[in-house]
Design an enzyme around this catalytic site. Structure first.
Site, PDB file in Angstrom:
ATOM      1  N   LYS A  62     -19.482  89.179   0.573  1.00 18.56           N
ATOM      2  CA  LYS A  62     -19.475  87.719  -0.225  1.00 18.56           C
ATOM      3  C   LYS A  62     -19.214  86.833   0.569  1.00 18.56           C
ATOM      4  O   LYS A  62     -19.548  86.261   0.069  1.00 18.56           O
ATOM      5  CB  LYS A  62     -17.855  87.778  -0.726  1.00 18.56           C
ATOM      6  CG  LYS A  62     -16.720  86.935  -1.360  1.00 18.56           C
ATOM      7  CD  LYS A  62     -15.778  87.430  -1.862  1.00 18.56           C
ATOM      8  CE  LYS A  62     -15.014  87.440  -0.895  1.00 18.56           C
ATOM      9  NZ  LYS A  62     -14.272  85.712  -0.508  1.00 18.56           N
ATOM     10  N   ASN A  63     -18.047  86.871   1.740  1.00 17.40           N
ATOM     11  CA  ASN A  63     -18.105  85.404   2.905  1.00 17.40           C
ATOM     12  C   ASN A  63     -19.177  85.236   3.045  1.00 17.40           C
ATOM     13  O   ASN A  63     -20.139  84.135   3.599  1.00 17.40           O
ATOM     14  CB  ASN A  63     -17.349  85.587   3.963  1.00 17.40           C
ATOM     15  CG  ASN A  63     -15.656  85.905   3.461  1.00 17.40           C
ATOM     16  OD1 ASN A  63     -15.584  85.072   1.948  1.00 17.40           O
ATOM     17  ND2 ASN A  63     -15.033  85.763   3.998  1.00 17.40           N
TER      18      ASN A  63
ATOM     19  N   CYS B 251      -2.819  76.830  -1.913  1.00 15.36           N
ATOM     20  CA  CYS B 251      -3.927  78.141  -2.125  1.00 15.36           C
ATOM     21  C   CYS B 251      -3.058  79.115  -1.578  1.00 15.36           C
ATOM     22  O   CYS B 251      -1.798  79.403  -0.200  1.00 15.36           O
ATOM     23  CB  CYS B 251      -4.703  78.408  -1.062  1.00 15.36           C
ATOM     24  SG  CYS B 251      -5.633  80.076  -0.684  1.00 15.36           S
TER      25      CYS B 251
ATOM     26  N   PRO C  35      -5.870  73.366   4.925  1.00 16.84           N
ATOM     27  CA  PRO C  35      -6.922  71.750   4.622  1.00 16.84           C
ATOM     28  C   PRO C  35      -8.173  72.428   5.203  1.00 16.84           C
ATOM     29  O   PRO C  35      -8.358  73.163   5.648  1.00 16.84           O
ATOM     30  CB  PRO C  35      -6.498  71.355   6.015  1.00 16.84           C
ATOM     31  CG  PRO C  35      -5.242  71.977   7.043  1.00 16.84           C
ATOM     32  CD  PRO C  35      -5.342  73.433   6.686  1.00 16.84           C
TER      33      PRO C  35
ATOM     34  N   LEU D  98     -11.139  69.906   9.334  1.00 17.27           N
ATOM     35  CA  LEU D  98     -11.712  69.927  10.056  1.00 17.27           C
ATOM     36  C   LEU D  98     -13.568  69.354   9.542  1.00 17.27           C
ATOM     37  O   LEU D  98     -14.122  69.357  10.425  1.00 17.27           O
ATOM     38  CB  LEU D  98     -12.109  70.953  10.826  1.00 17.27           C
ATOM     39  CG  LEU D  98     -10.093  71.433  11.610  1.00 17.27           C
ATOM     40  CD1 LEU D  98     -10.293  73.003  11.871  1.00 17.27           C
ATOM     41  CD2 LEU D  98     -10.088  70.328  13.295  1.00 17.27           C
TER      42      LEU D  98
ATOM     43  N   ASP E 108      -8.649  89.180   7.731  1.00 20.65           N
ATOM     44  CA  ASP E 108      -8.679  89.854   5.895  1.00 20.65           C
ATOM     45  C   ASP E 108      -8.398  91.089   6.049  1.00 20.65           C
ATOM     46  O   ASP E 108      -9.125  92.077   4.977  1.00 20.65           O
ATOM     47  CB  ASP E 108     -10.227  89.093   5.589  1.00 20.65           C
ATOM     48  CG  ASP E 108     -10.938  88.352   5.312  1.00 20.65           C
ATOM     49  OD1 ASP E 108      -9.551  87.206   4.948  1.00 20.65           O
ATOM     50  OD2 ASP E 108     -11.552  87.781   4.922  1.00 20.65           O
TER      51      ASP E 108
ATOM     52  N   LEU F 146      -3.585  83.256  12.521  1.00 22.48           N
ATOM     53  CA  LEU F 146      -4.721  82.674  11.364  1.00 22.48           C
ATOM     54  C   LEU F 146      -3.564  81.815  10.363  1.00 22.48           C
ATOM     55  O   LEU F 146      -4.238  80.719   9.912  1.00 22.48           O
ATOM     56  CB  LEU F 146      -5.763  83.055  10.970  1.00 22.48           C
ATOM     57  CG  LEU F 146      -6.704  84.117  11.982  1.00 22.48           C
ATOM     58  CD1 LEU F 146      -7.874  83.875  11.758  1.00 22.48           C
ATOM     59  CD2 LEU F 146      -6.889  82.429  13.177  1.00 22.48           C
TER      60      LEU F 146
ATOM     61  N   ARG G  27     -12.550  89.490  -7.590  1.00 23.06           N
ATOM     62  CA  ARG G  27     -13.299  88.222  -6.867  1.00 23.06           C
ATOM     63  C   ARG G  27     -14.134  88.334  -5.306  1.00 23.06           C
ATOM     64  O   ARG G  27     -15.372  87.820  -5.081  1.00 23.06           O
ATOM     65  CB  ARG G  27     -12.095  86.963  -6.210  1.00 23.06           C
ATOM     66  CG  ARG G  27     -11.327  86.198  -7.436  1.00 23.06           C
ATOM     67  CD  ARG G  27     -10.147  85.470  -6.490  1.00 23.06           C
ATOM     68  NE  ARG G  27     -11.051  84.640  -5.413  1.00 23.06           N
ATOM     69  CZ  ARG G  27     -10.700  84.158  -3.838  1.00 23.06           C
ATOM     70  NH1 ARG G  27      -9.446  83.690  -4.192  1.00 23.06           N
ATOM     71  NH2 ARG G  27     -10.787  83.996  -2.938  1.00 23.06           N
TER      72      ARG G  27
HETATM   73  C1  UD1 Z   1     -12.972  82.524   5.707  1.00 19.57           C
HETATM   74  C2  UD1 Z   1     -12.933  83.206   5.287  1.00 19.57           C
HETATM   75  C3  UD1 Z   1     -12.207  84.204   5.318  1.00 19.57           C
HETATM   76  C4  UD1 Z   1     -11.086  84.544   6.141  1.00 19.57           C
HETATM   77  C5  UD1 Z   1     -11.574  83.274   7.245  1.00 19.57           C
HETATM   78  C6  UD1 Z   1     -10.656  83.556   8.781  1.00 19.57           C
HETATM   79  C7  UD1 Z   1     -14.769  82.315   3.700  1.00 19.57           C
HETATM   80  C8  UD1 Z   1     -15.103  82.169   1.973  1.00 19.57           C
HETATM   81  N1  UD1 Z   1     -13.542  82.819   3.420  1.00 19.57           N
HETATM   82  O1  UD1 Z   1     -11.916  81.254   5.596  1.00 19.57           O
HETATM   83  O2  UD1 Z   1     -11.596  85.058   4.429  1.00 19.57           O
HETATM   84  O3  UD1 Z   1      -9.917  84.563   6.058  1.00 19.57           O
HETATM   85  O4  UD1 Z   1     -12.799  82.694   7.717  1.00 19.57           O
HETATM   86  O5  UD1 Z   1     -11.290  84.826   8.769  1.00 19.57           O
HETATM   87  O6  UD1 Z   1     -15.917  82.934   4.326  1.00 19.57           O
HETATM   88  N2  UD1 Z   1      -8.244  75.388   9.116  1.00 19.57           N
HETATM   89  C9  UD1 Z   1      -7.295  73.429   9.331  1.00 19.57           C
HETATM   90  N3  UD1 Z   1      -8.495  73.057   8.961  1.00 19.57           N
HETATM   91  C10 UD1 Z   1      -9.454  72.890   8.737  1.00 19.57           C
HETATM   92  C11 UD1 Z   1     -10.384  73.978   8.294  1.00 19.57           C
HETATM   93  C12 UD1 Z   1      -8.878  75.599   8.287  1.00 19.57           C
HETATM   94  O7  UD1 Z   1      -6.603  73.758   9.644  1.00 19.57           O
HETATM   95  O8  UD1 Z   1     -10.361  72.351   8.398  1.00 19.57           O
HETATM   96  C13 UD1 Z   1      -7.156  76.202   9.105  1.00 19.57           C
HETATM   97  C14 UD1 Z   1      -7.219  77.357   8.703  1.00 19.57           C
HETATM   98  O9  UD1 Z   1      -5.601  76.441   7.894  1.00 19.57           O
HETATM   99  C15 UD1 Z   1      -7.071  78.647   9.555  1.00 19.57           C
HETATM  100  C16 UD1 Z   1      -7.468  78.240  10.255  1.00 19.57           C
HETATM  101  O10 UD1 Z   1      -8.398  77.332  10.303  1.00 19.57           O
HETATM  102  O11 UD1 Z   1      -5.077  78.214   9.812  1.00 19.57           O
HETATM  103  C17 UD1 Z   1      -8.848  79.202   9.857  1.00 19.57           C
HETATM  104  O12 UD1 Z   1      -9.659  79.126   9.393  1.00 19.57           O
HETATM  105  P1  UD1 Z   1     -11.027  78.984   8.789  1.00 19.57           P
HETATM  106  O13 UD1 Z   1     -12.457  80.103   9.039  1.00 19.57           O
HETATM  107  O14 UD1 Z   1     -11.510  77.962   8.520  1.00 19.57           O
HETATM  108  O15 UD1 Z   1     -11.053  79.654   7.278  1.00 19.57           O
HETATM  109  P2  UD1 Z   1     -11.943  79.853   6.054  1.00 19.57           P
HETATM  110  O16 UD1 Z   1     -13.276  79.837   6.560  1.00 19.57           O
HETATM  111  O17 UD1 Z   1     -11.116  78.585   4.975  1.00 19.57           O
END
Ligand code: UD1
Length: 421
Positions: free
Chosen positions: A22-23, A116, A122, A125, A308, A330, A400
């Protein structure tokens, strides 16, 4: 509303074919925006999140033909660059359209995703990444409004924190930028590798694939041309989930169409718990084990243990013969399954981001509520081993991300039915 009724305690056996990830599919679908020609995607999982993103593309004006595992997407007809709240609120990953829309059309508006269930999550990034490439970003009435009138320009993007979605957006933004972009502290997940390879096939040039330092040579405004079909990689989280099903029900289950390297950490943790495996090419068989040992888990970025898979391993640990410790690094609020597992008779204690799982002799069926996607699958795993009947409510979370879950489990002997209340 639909719920699942599971009669636990059955020994399972047989084969499960693992669906596309999915991802990975979500990032690949978003990347089709970078092309003005039709793109064919195969091995898509048949899950709600995929349909949601395809619906968003349709709303932007793309032509989408979707039939189960195959989609043909033509983004030459995109006429809007506004990703509306109605869709983004349903699925956070809709933010993945930010990079490609901005790169190809030089502006876009994407609704803020909102709250969420597994923490604040957030998108700062993602925004910093496109700003580094010259975009001007403002927040207007709940929307991220991004503009780059002269097009994006290659630059260095240094991520303070490793982010999967942020790296994907950075890659897609850089793909059509003018010049070279360096992405430092990039995520290394298999989904990032698939997206990078797709961008290369389309005419951008990504170097350092699979490392934390990616270099992207942009096409300077030229749309990408994905002339070959993109086959989505196997879902490593779905595969890990079925391995947990095998471990907790003491069953022999073979998974077909997996990428063994991608599920190495799940296999290693289950080996540490006493499970044996037989691996041949793209299939993995988990063997029955009479007694499970405890396990210590710390979730980290790939190739570490995936967040996950945290909930599913917690479910398995409830019936081990020793204590287990599970630390979530995470996401700050990813333990909503704990109280539901405890409703099934588990003995789990939480302190901050660490869960101590004390073994119990048995789990007993109860009514529980799914809270997020992976938490829901942990409840299914626990219910399959619990004595009696478990009803799992709010299973739209499962829909989902798990392709044909009841069918796959029924085929290996589970007593699981979907009912309406
Ligand atoms: C993706 C996966 C999700 C998985 C996660 C971590 C998809 C659709 N989803 O989510 O299933 O659990 O990777 O492996 O691919 N963060 C910030 N600011 C940002 C973005 C992220 O602080 O702008 C933080 C998040 O809150 C979290 C960490 O960075 O603590 C990692 O998140 P991220 O890797 O971005 O997760 P997703 O891409 O949302």
């Amino acid at each position: 509303m639909d719920y699942l009724e599971i009669e636990g305690g059955c020994k399972l056996s047989g084969n499960v074919t693992i669906s596309g990830a999915k991802n990975s599919a979500l990032a690949v679908i978003a990347a089709t925006i970078l092309s003005d020609k039709e793109v064919t995607l195969t091995n898509l999982p048949n899950v709600v999140d995929i349909r949601t993103l395809l619906k968003l593309l349709t709303m932007l004006g793309a032509k989408v033909e979707h039939n189960d595992t195959v989609a043909k997407i033509d983004c030459s007809t995109i006429s809007s660059t506004r990703a509306v709240y109605e869709i983004v609120a349903q699925m956070r990953a809709s933010i993945l359209v930010l990079g490609p829309l901005l790169s190809r059309f030089k502006h876009c508006e994407v609704s803020l995703p909102g709250g969420c269930a597994i923490g604040q999550r957030p998108i700062d990034l993602h925004i910093k990444a496109v700003e580094a490439l010259g975009a001007e970003v403002t927040l207007e009435q709940g929307y991220v409004v991004a503009k780059a009138e002269d097009g994006l320009k290659g630059n260095k993007i240094i991520f303070d924190k490793i982010t999967v979605g942020g790296t994907e957006n950075a890659l897609m933004a850089a793909a059509m930028a003018d010049g070279v972009t360096e992405i430092v502290n990039a995520a290394k997940e298999p989904e990032i590798v698939q997206l990078s390879e797709m961008l290369n096939m389309g005419g951008a040039k990504v170097e350092g694939i699979g490392t934390g330092r990616l270099k992207v040579h942009g096409t300077n405004g030229k749309p990408l041309d994905f002339s070959e079909p993109v086959e989505i990689i196997p879902d490593r989280i779905e595969a890990g989930t079925y391995l947990c099903v095998g471990a907790i029900t003491n069953s022999e289950i073979t998974l077909d169409k997996v990428n063994v390297e991608h599920i190495q950490t799940s296999i290693e943790k289950l080996e540490a718990m006493g499970c044996d495996f037989y691996i041949k090419n793209d299939s993995v068989t988990i063997k029955p084990v009479a007694e499970l040992k405890g396990v210590n888990i710390v979730t980290t970025e790939y190739p570490g243990f995936p967040t996950d898979m945290q909930a599913q391993f917690m479910a398995v640990a409830t019936l081990a013969s020793e204590d287990s410790l599970i630390e979530e690094r995470l996401f700050e609020n990813r333990f909503m399954h704990v109280s539901e597992l405890n409703r099934l008779g588990a003995d789990i204690w939480l302190k901050g981001n660490v869960a101590a799982v004390r073994p119990v002799k048995e789990l007993i069926g109860a009514e529980v509520m799914a809270t997020d996607l992976r938490a829901s699958s942990a409840l299914v795993i626990a219910a399959l081993a619990a004595k009696g009947t478990t009803k799992i409510r709010r299973i739209y979370h499962l829909d989902r991300g798990y392709d044909r879950l009841e069918e796959k489990l029924s085929n290996i002997g589970a007593k699981i039915v979907r009912k309406k209340s």
